[in-house]
Design a protein around this motif. Structure first.
Motif: not given
Length: 448
Positions: A134-135, A168-170, A206-214, A306-313
């Motif tokens: 996904x990433x 990649x950065x965002x 940002x949103x997809x990276x911040x909600x977490x991979x789970x 901040x963001x969600x657990x298991x995320x990049x945030x």
């Protein structure tokens, strides 16, 4: 929590995660200290350490401008660091193992469980496979969209490179950019404040990276399973509420101020991006020092959540905030149970949320007090810097480039703790568990 034996050492997953991030930072510091990494001679050790920590902890605060003061080699070092730091070095190591077609051991599964904030090892390798796929797809899609837009402003090769770097950065919520001088009026993506492609792509990444991979995996499986887990429901609903409320408040506060020169569509896009980016994104299209103090304080609150657990945030995490708000609501209504989406929340999770919040608050308060002593800046700028470092948001009011050596050290510590999490660090440093042989009698204390 399970321990891993390495000779006479007993390393728990939190200890290994902490040491792994330290190792990444050390390697990054060494590479950025090389003369080939910077323009006009090597940078100082403390600046190299700061940039390596900021990249590995996907923060985005920078004491030098990556676009003008780092060579292509130095920029690629940053890119690798925030890719490893965002997805997690354990996840990236698993990728190498899977590519080599090797078996994932029990030790590695325990590490993956800890790094992804999972309650069990069941299906953890499958989750990691999905995270990587996904990433890659999301970052590649973002790179294509951004590169296509940048081609109107720069040569083809440079546009491709810029598209990839910024995607990649965002997505990893790193917040580094290659545009302009960080001291100048066009830092970040301010020149694209009314550009729909750059704004919408950045917000989505940002949103997809911040909600977490789970959550991301759960959402993709929704058409097949026809349901979402409680975790995904809480993360998505709380995220949407924070974005909508944040954008609306930002719009109202800045309508006749920084948003005034923009067209209606530009005002709306700028409001939404500035509401999403404090959640650890780090890219802005409005100059933060020019905002009203009330708007800057709004961004401080969003960065702390901040963001969600298991995320990049970073931050205390969305789920922690949701549990605390629900607990307050339940208490005001005189209810014993804390309920979210018709599910009773275990008291252990409530205690963990309270502990996480208080530890984070104490850390930020102490750091802000120390920075107020070491730095010659107003209090709001110092508080903003401390929260940004802890929440790995990478937004600044201009203090980062003016930090003293001691101030840089304090911010480095904040970024590191903010990325691995105060609780993870506490678990890593805590002594060996000892079973309580007795319990004290219960007592009552008057509260309120």
């Amino acid at each position: 929590m399970a321990n891993l034996n390495f000779g006479d050492l007993r390393l728990t997953p939190p200890k290994i995660l902490s040491l792994g991030f330290m190792l990444l930072i050390a390697v990054g510091t060494a590479l950025l200290s090389l003369p080939t990494a910077s323009v006009g001679g090597r940078i100082s050790f403390i600046d190299a350490l700061f940039m390596a920590t900021s990249a590995t902890c996907v923060t985005g605060l920078a004491v030098i401008d990556a676009g003008t003061q780092l060579t292509t080699f130095g920029q690629v070092v940053l890119l690798v660091l925030f890719q490893f730091g965002g997805l997690g070095f354990v996840t990236m190591a698993t990728l190498i193992t899977l590519v080599l077609n090797k078996r994932i051991s029990l030790k590695e599964r325990l590490l993956l469980q800890e790094s992804m904030n999972q309650h069990s090892m069941q299906g953890i390798v499958l989750l990691i496979r999905r995270v990587l796929i996904y990433s890659l797809i999301i970052q590649l899609s973002g790179a294509i969209l951004l590169a296509g837009r940048f081609m109107a402003d720069m040569p083809f090769g440079k546009a491709i490179y810029y598209g990839l770097f910024h995607s990649v950065s965002i997505f990893n919520n790193a917040g580094f950019d290659l545009f302009g001088d960080i001291h100048g009026p066009f830092s970040g993506l301010t020149r694209y404040v009314e550009d729909p492609i750059v704004n919408l792509t950045s917000m989505l990444l940002i949103f997809l990276g911040g909600i977490g991979f789970i959550v991301l995996s759960d959402v993709i499986d929704f058409p097949k399973r026809k349901r979402l887990t409680l975790h995904s429901k809480v993360v998505l609903s709380t995220s949407v509420i924070l974005v909508l409320v944040g954008a609306a408040v930002f719009f109202l506060l800045e309508l006749n101020h920084t948003l005034k020169p923009l067209h209606t569509s530009g005002k709306i896009m700028a409001s939404f991006l500035q509401a999403i980016t404090p959640r650890s994104g780090g890219v802005t299209t409005i100059e933060i020092p020019l905002l009203r103090e009330s708007t800057q304080f709004l961004m401080i609150l969003l960065m702390f959540i901040g963001a969600a657990p298991g995320s990049t945030g970073g931050g205390i995490k969305i789920t922690t905030f949701a549990i605390l708000v629900t607990a307050v609501y339940a208490k005001l209504r005189g209810r014993e149970d804390i309920v979210l989406f018709r599910n009773r929340i275990a008291k252990g999770n409530v205690y963990k949320a309270i502990t996480m919040t208080l530890l984070s608050l104490m850390l930020v308060v102490i750091a802000t007090m120390l920075l107020s002593v070491t730095e010659n800046a107003d209090f709001l700028s110092v508080l903003f810097e401390a929260i940004s470092a802890f929440g790995t948001s990478g937004i600044t009011m201009g203090l980062t480039t003016e930090l003293t050596t001691l101030g840089k050290v304090l911010v480095i510590i904040l970024m590191f703790v903010g990325r691995i999490g105060p609780l993870t660090l506490a678990y890593a440093l805590k002594p060996k568990n000892s079973k309580e042989l007795y319990r004290y009698p219960e007592g009552n204390i008057t509260i309120g």
